[in-house]
Design a protein around this motif. Structure first.
Motif, mmCIF file in Angstrom:
data_model
loop_
_atom_site.group_PDB
_atom_site.id
_atom_site.type_symbol
_atom_site.label_atom_id
_atom_site.label_comp_id
_atom_site.label_asym_id
_atom_site.label_seq_id
_atom_site.Cartn_x
_atom_site.Cartn_y
_atom_site.Cartn_z
ATOM 1 N N HIS A 1 3.557 -7.565 -13.932
ATOM 2 C CA HIS A 1 4.966 -8.060 -13.526
ATOM 3 C C HIS A 1 5.821 -7.992 -14.906
ATOM 4 N N ALA A 2 5.176 -8.669 -15.817
ATOM 5 C CA ALA A 2 5.811 -8.647 -17.447
ATOM 6 C C ALA A 2 6.531 -7.549 -17.686
ATOM 7 N N LYS A 3 5.710 -6.447 -17.692
ATOM 8 C CA LYS A 3 6.006 -5.193 -18.174
ATOM 9 C C LYS A 3 7.058 -4.351 -17.460
ATOM 10 N N TYR A 4 6.639 -4.285 -16.032
ATOM 11 C CA TYR A 4 7.292 -3.501 -15.122
ATOM 12 C C TYR A 4 8.463 -4.232 -14.092
ATOM 13 N N GLY A 5 8.421 -5.440 -14.024
ATOM 14 C CA GLY A 5 9.338 -6.206 -13.090
ATOM 15 C C GLY A 5 9.451 -5.920 -11.799
ATOM 16 N N HIS A 6 10.337 -5.732 -11.205
ATOM 17 C CA HIS A 6 10.748 -5.049 -9.715
ATOM 18 C C HIS A 6 9.877 -4.010 -9.220
ATOM 19 N N TYR A 7 9.439 -3.218 -10.409
ATOM 20 C CA TYR A 7 8.664 -1.964 -9.937
ATOM 21 C C TYR A 7 7.161 -2.219 -10.119
ATOM 22 N N SER A 8 6.586 -3.528 -10.378
ATOM 23 C CA SER A 8 5.297 -3.730 -10.617
ATOM 24 C C SER A 8 4.843 -3.392 -8.841
ATOM 25 N N GLY A 9 5.353 -4.003 -7.730
ATOM 26 C CA GLY A 9 4.865 -3.639 -6.726
ATOM 27 C C GLY A 9 4.574 -2.361 -6.092
ATOM 28 N N VAL A 10 5.658 -1.271 -6.676
ATOM 29 C CA VAL A 10 5.491 0.045 -6.360
ATOM 30 C C VAL A 10 4.474 0.538 -7.126
ATOM 31 N N ILE A 11 4.410 0.199 -8.393
ATOM 32 C CA ILE A 11 3.141 0.859 -9.225
ATOM 33 C C ILE A 11 1.681 0.232 -8.471
ATOM 34 N N MET A 12 1.670 -1.018 -7.969
ATOM 35 C CA MET A 12 0.630 -1.550 -7.734
ATOM 36 C C MET A 12 0.057 -0.987 -6.172
ATOM 37 N N MET B 1 0.681 -1.274 -0.029
ATOM 38 C CA MET B 1 -0.067 0.017 0.004
ATOM 39 C C MET B 1 0.877 1.175 -0.059
ATOM 40 N N ASN B 2 0.609 2.279 -0.519
ATOM 41 C CA ASN B 2 1.096 3.507 -0.687
ATOM 42 C C ASN B 2 0.617 4.497 0.483
ATOM 43 N N TYR B 3 1.004 5.637 0.369
ATOM 44 C CA TYR B 3 0.957 6.941 1.483
ATOM 45 C C TYR B 3 -0.246 6.979 2.162
ATOM 46 N N LEU B 4 -1.421 7.095 1.294
ATOM 47 C CA LEU B 4 -2.654 7.292 1.717
ATOM 48 C C LEU B 4 -3.277 6.027 2.576
ATOM 49 N N ALA B 5 -3.127 4.973 2.161
ATOM 50 C CA ALA B 5 -3.677 3.891 2.920
ATOM 51 C C ALA B 5 -2.703 3.643 4.285
ATOM 52 N N HIS B 6 -1.283 3.680 4.167
ATOM 53 C CA HIS B 6 -0.655 3.705 5.524
ATOM 54 C C HIS B 6 -1.076 4.746 6.392
ATOM 55 N N VAL B 7 -1.543 6.055 6.087
ATOM 56 C CA VAL B 7 -1.865 7.029 7.014
ATOM 57 C C VAL B 7 -3.346 6.772 7.609
ATOM 58 N N TYR B 8 -4.075 6.229 6.516
ATOM 59 C CA TYR B 8 -5.539 5.899 6.832
ATOM 60 C C TYR B 8 -5.675 4.784 7.831
ATOM 61 N N LEU B 9 -4.771 3.907 7.711
ATOM 62 C CA LEU B 9 -4.756 2.611 8.607
ATOM 63 C C LEU B 9 -4.107 3.051 10.073
ATOM 64 N N SER B 10 -3.750 4.018 10.225
ATOM 65 C CA SER B 10 -3.028 4.287 11.765
ATOM 66 C C SER B 10 -4.027 5.054 12.456
ATOM 67 N N GLY B 11 -5.252 5.087 12.110
ATOM 68 C CA GLY B 11 -6.352 5.611 12.982
ATOM 69 C C GLY B 11 -6.127 6.990 13.092
ATOM 70 N N ASN B 12 -6.455 7.550 14.481
ATOM 71 C CA ASN B 12 -6.625 8.898 14.905
ATOM 72 C C ASN B 12 -5.317 9.221 15.551
ATOM 73 N N GLN B 13 -4.415 8.599 15.927
ATOM 74 C CA GLN B 13 -3.283 8.921 16.707
ATOM 75 C C GLN B 13 -2.226 9.623 15.978
ATOM 76 N N HIS B 14 -2.043 11.082 16.358
ATOM 77 C CA HIS B 14 -1.101 11.821 15.331
ATOM 78 C C HIS B 14 0.384 11.313 15.158
ATOM 79 N N LEU B 15 1.012 10.932 16.498
ATOM 80 C CA LEU B 15 2.561 10.469 15.968
ATOM 81 C C LEU B 15 2.348 8.980 15.401
ATOM 82 N N LEU B 16 1.328 8.099 15.696
ATOM 83 C CA LEU B 16 1.527 6.804 14.944
ATOM 84 C C LEU B 16 1.329 7.207 13.530
ATOM 85 N N LYS B 17 0.432 8.187 13.286
ATOM 86 C CA LYS B 17 0.257 8.285 11.567
ATOM 87 C C LYS B 17 1.707 8.627 10.952
ATOM 88 N N ILE B 18 2.306 9.803 11.787
ATOM 89 C CA ILE B 18 3.525 10.275 11.248
ATOM 90 C C ILE B 18 4.657 9.013 11.326
#
Length: 197
Positions: free
Chosen positions: A66-77, A1-18
């Motif tokens: 994966h076939a087209k983007y290889g190692h970066y397929s996870g970053v894109i996903m 998951m990327n930035y938005l999901a990581h922050v969202y999944l942290s709930g409401n605790q500010h320092l935990l989000k950071i």
């Protein structure tokens, strides 16, 4: 998951989000030097990454790239899944995405003294281009993927993944919904564990 999901999944605790948000720039046991709530955020981030990378639904989504983007397929996903979170934000939060994004950017500004250098250097671009809100649209995704491609020295032309996003849009979105429900539950259990509940 990327930035938005990581922050969202942290709930409401500010320092935990950071902590969750900046965890990628903290290696090994370096997290030990941070405040308790920051540490929890870093550990939650690592849990999310581990859960995501090993999950069969996420792996099925990633396999299309994966076939087209290889190692970066996870970053894109990870970025594509953030698109579906942003697009369907009202399913997961009563707060408008625009307000949520603004509040998080303010939180970063107010806590600049504890951020890593990598996050501090990234913040102006993130805030100016409003990444969290940009995730919600195809045009915003094109911009974000282009920026990621620039950052990785144009190794795989990440912005071209818009084609796969549009070609397999229904499949990616349905997989995201199934996967994200499981990830939310997993993070709730992890947070209870980190809080000693």
């Amino acid at each position: 998951m990327n930035y938005l999901a990581h922050v969202y999944l942290s709930g409401n605790q500010h320092l935990l989000k950071i902590g969750n948000f900046m965890a990628d720039s903290i290696k090994g046991n370096d997290y030990e030097k941070f405040d308790t709530e920051i540490k929890k955020g870093i550990l939650l981030h690592r849990h999310i990454d581990s859960f995501t990378d090993s999950h069969p639904i996420y792996r099925k989504s990633k396999h299309r790239l994966h076939a087209k983007y290889g190692h970066y397929s996870g970053v894109i996903m990870d970025i594509l899944y953030d698109h579906f979170l942003a697009k369907n934000w009202s399913n997961y939060s009563d707060e408008k995405l625009e307000n949520y994004a603004d509040n998080f950017y303010k939180l970063l500004e107010e806590n600049k003294s504890i951020l890593t250098d990598r996050i501090i250097s990234m913040m102006p671009y993130m805030i100016a281009r409003n990444w969290f809100v940009s995730y919600a649209t195809i045009s915003g995704m094109k911009m974000i993927l282009f920026q990621m491609d620039y950052k990785t020295k144009h190794r795989v032309n990440m912005q071209e993944a818009i084609v796969e996003l549009q070609d397999f849009y229904v499949e990616f979105e349905s997989e995201f919904f199934l996967f994200f429900e499981e990830l939310i539950l997993s993070c709730q259990y992890k947070l209870k564990e980190l809080n000693g509940v």
